[in-house]
Design a protein around this motif. Sequence first.
Motif, PDB file in Angstrom:
ATOM      1  N   ILE A   2      -7.932  83.554 -98.030  1.00 26.56           N
ATOM      2  CA  ILE A   2      -9.356  83.509 -98.361  1.00 26.56           C
ATOM      3  C   ILE A   2      -9.977  82.307 -97.658  1.00 26.56           C
ATOM      4  CG2 ILE A   2      -9.426  84.765-100.538  1.00 26.56           C
ATOM      5  CD1 ILE A   2      -8.886  82.254-102.028  1.00 26.56           C
ATOM      6  N   LYS A   3     -11.258  82.406 -97.416  1.00 29.61           N
ATOM      7  CA  LYS A   3     -11.957  81.375 -96.658  1.00 29.61           C
ATOM      8  C   LYS A   3     -12.065  80.080 -97.449  1.00 29.61           C
ATOM      9  CE  LYS A   3     -16.162  80.579 -93.941  1.00 29.61           C
ATOM     10  NZ  LYS A   3     -17.471  81.163 -93.503  1.00 29.61           N
ATOM     11  N   VAL A   4     -11.879  78.973 -96.732  1.00 32.87           N
ATOM     12  CA  VAL A   4     -11.970  77.641 -97.331  1.00 32.87           C
ATOM     13  C   VAL A   4     -13.073  76.865 -96.622  1.00 32.87           C
ATOM     14  CG1 VAL A   4     -10.781  75.449 -97.655  1.00 32.87           C
ATOM     15  CG2 VAL A   4      -9.539  77.584 -97.964  1.00 32.87           C
ATOM     16  N   MET A  46      -6.835  73.127 -94.087  1.00 33.28           N
ATOM     17  CA  MET A  46      -6.327  73.706 -95.322  1.00 33.28           C
ATOM     18  C   MET A  46      -6.411  75.234 -95.306  1.00 33.28           C
ATOM     19  SD  MET A  46      -5.516  70.884 -96.641  1.00 33.28           S
ATOM     20  CE  MET A  46      -5.888  69.174 -96.304  1.00 33.28           C
ATOM     21  N   LEU A  47      -5.517  75.848 -96.048  1.00 29.12           N
ATOM     22  CA  LEU A  47      -5.455  77.301 -96.156  1.00 29.12           C
ATOM     23  C   LEU A  47      -5.832  77.729 -97.564  1.00 29.12           C
ATOM     24  CD1 LEU A  47      -1.949  77.787 -94.474  1.00 29.12           C
ATOM     25  CD2 LEU A  47      -4.185  78.006 -93.353  1.00 29.12           C
ATOM     26  N   GLY A  48      -6.578  78.816 -97.664  1.00 35.04           N
ATOM     27  CA  GLY A  48      -6.889  79.398 -98.955  1.00 35.04           C
ATOM     28  C   GLY A  48      -5.989  80.599 -99.203  1.00 35.04           C
ATOM     29  N   VAL A  49      -5.355  80.635-100.368  1.00 33.81           N
ATOM     30  CA  VAL A  49      -4.420  81.706-100.686  1.00 33.81           C
ATOM     31  C   VAL A  49      -4.776  82.307-102.043  1.00 33.81           C
ATOM     32  CG1 VAL A  49      -1.997  82.315-101.067  1.00 33.81           C
ATOM     33  CG2 VAL A  49      -2.586  80.547 -99.377  1.00 33.81           C
ATOM     34  N   ARG A  50      -4.888  83.629-102.086  1.00 29.26           N
ATOM     35  CA  ARG A  50      -5.111  84.329-103.353  1.00 29.26           C
ATOM     36  C   ARG A  50      -3.846  85.085-103.726  1.00 29.26           C
ATOM     37  NH1 ARG A  50      -9.517  86.966-102.354  1.00 29.26           N
ATOM     38  NH2 ARG A  50     -10.970  85.738-103.630  1.00 29.26           N
ATOM     39  N   LEU A  51      -3.342  84.835-104.921  1.00 24.20           N
ATOM     40  CA  LEU A  51      -2.138  85.504-105.403  1.00 24.20           C
ATOM     41  C   LEU A  51      -2.492  86.841-106.055  1.00 24.20           C
ATOM     42  CD1 LEU A  51      -0.286  82.467-107.031  1.00 24.20           C
ATOM     43  CD2 LEU A  51      -0.445  83.125-104.621  1.00 24.20           C
ATOM     44  N   LEU A  52      -1.490  87.665-106.259  1.00 21.39           N
ATOM     45  CA  LEU A  52      -1.712  88.958-106.897  1.00 21.39           C
ATOM     46  C   LEU A  52      -2.281  88.811-108.304  1.00 21.39           C
ATOM     47  CD1 LEU A  52       1.483  90.962-105.816  1.00 21.39           C
ATOM     48  CD2 LEU A  52      -0.880  91.340-105.060  1.00 21.39           C
ATOM     49  N   THR A  53      -1.999  87.683-108.942  1.00 20.71           N
ATOM     50  CA  THR A  53      -2.508  87.419-110.291  1.00 20.71           C
ATOM     51  C   THR A  53      -3.985  87.029-110.292  1.00 20.71           C
ATOM     52  OG1 THR A  53      -1.860  85.092-110.121  1.00 20.71           O
ATOM     53  CG2 THR A  53      -0.240  86.629-111.053  1.00 20.71           C
TER      54      THR A  53
END
Length: 205
Positions: free
Chosen positions: A98-100, A117-124
């Motif tokens: 995801i965009k940061v 930095m990296l944006g990460v969205r988990l399955l939760t």
Amino acid sequence: MVSIGGLQWLDYVQAGPRRAMTMVTTQKKTYLDPGPGAPAYYGPLHAGFRRALNSVDPAAELDRVVGRAVASNLGKAKVYRQAADGFLRLLPRGATGIKVAESAWSEAELQVRMHQMLGVRLLTGEQLLVAPYCKEPVLDQESADVLLYLMESQVEHMLPEATPVVFDTRRGRRFKLHHRANRRQLDAFARGMAVGYVRQWELAA
């Protein structure tokens, strides 16, 4: 105002008193004279991490990055391979990018930019703000906490409600700031380090 990246700041925190001046001198020369070697050694790898997060096959995406490194520098390719493998081990199954937004922490004429930095969205649905550390020196919790504190102070500007973490990609280890960490102490330490960095920058040849 002196401006450095968050991962450069982490390098400085880890350097210790003997290596710190040499490191600041090198960073100053790069800052003042950004020649063809100025783009980060790890730049293609960081870009590969970002693409992998949004790829249907993250491993294949990073294999391509490593393959391009092999064609130019075998030593670099080995480093990239280690970091790519570690990143994949740390990446939760089904996670997406995801965009940061960029932000910066400032103190004593030093600006630490959060721009890799990296944006990460988990399955939760949980979100992570990830700093990908790829360097050879082994990262420890104490050093990671200093960057994590800065990330935490800027997270609402970058990726609201995300949890800041550092991925040590070479070792496949994840660092998170403990909820019981003494943030007042970390704030004082970071500000003191910033004052020291600026003074060393002024003294650097």
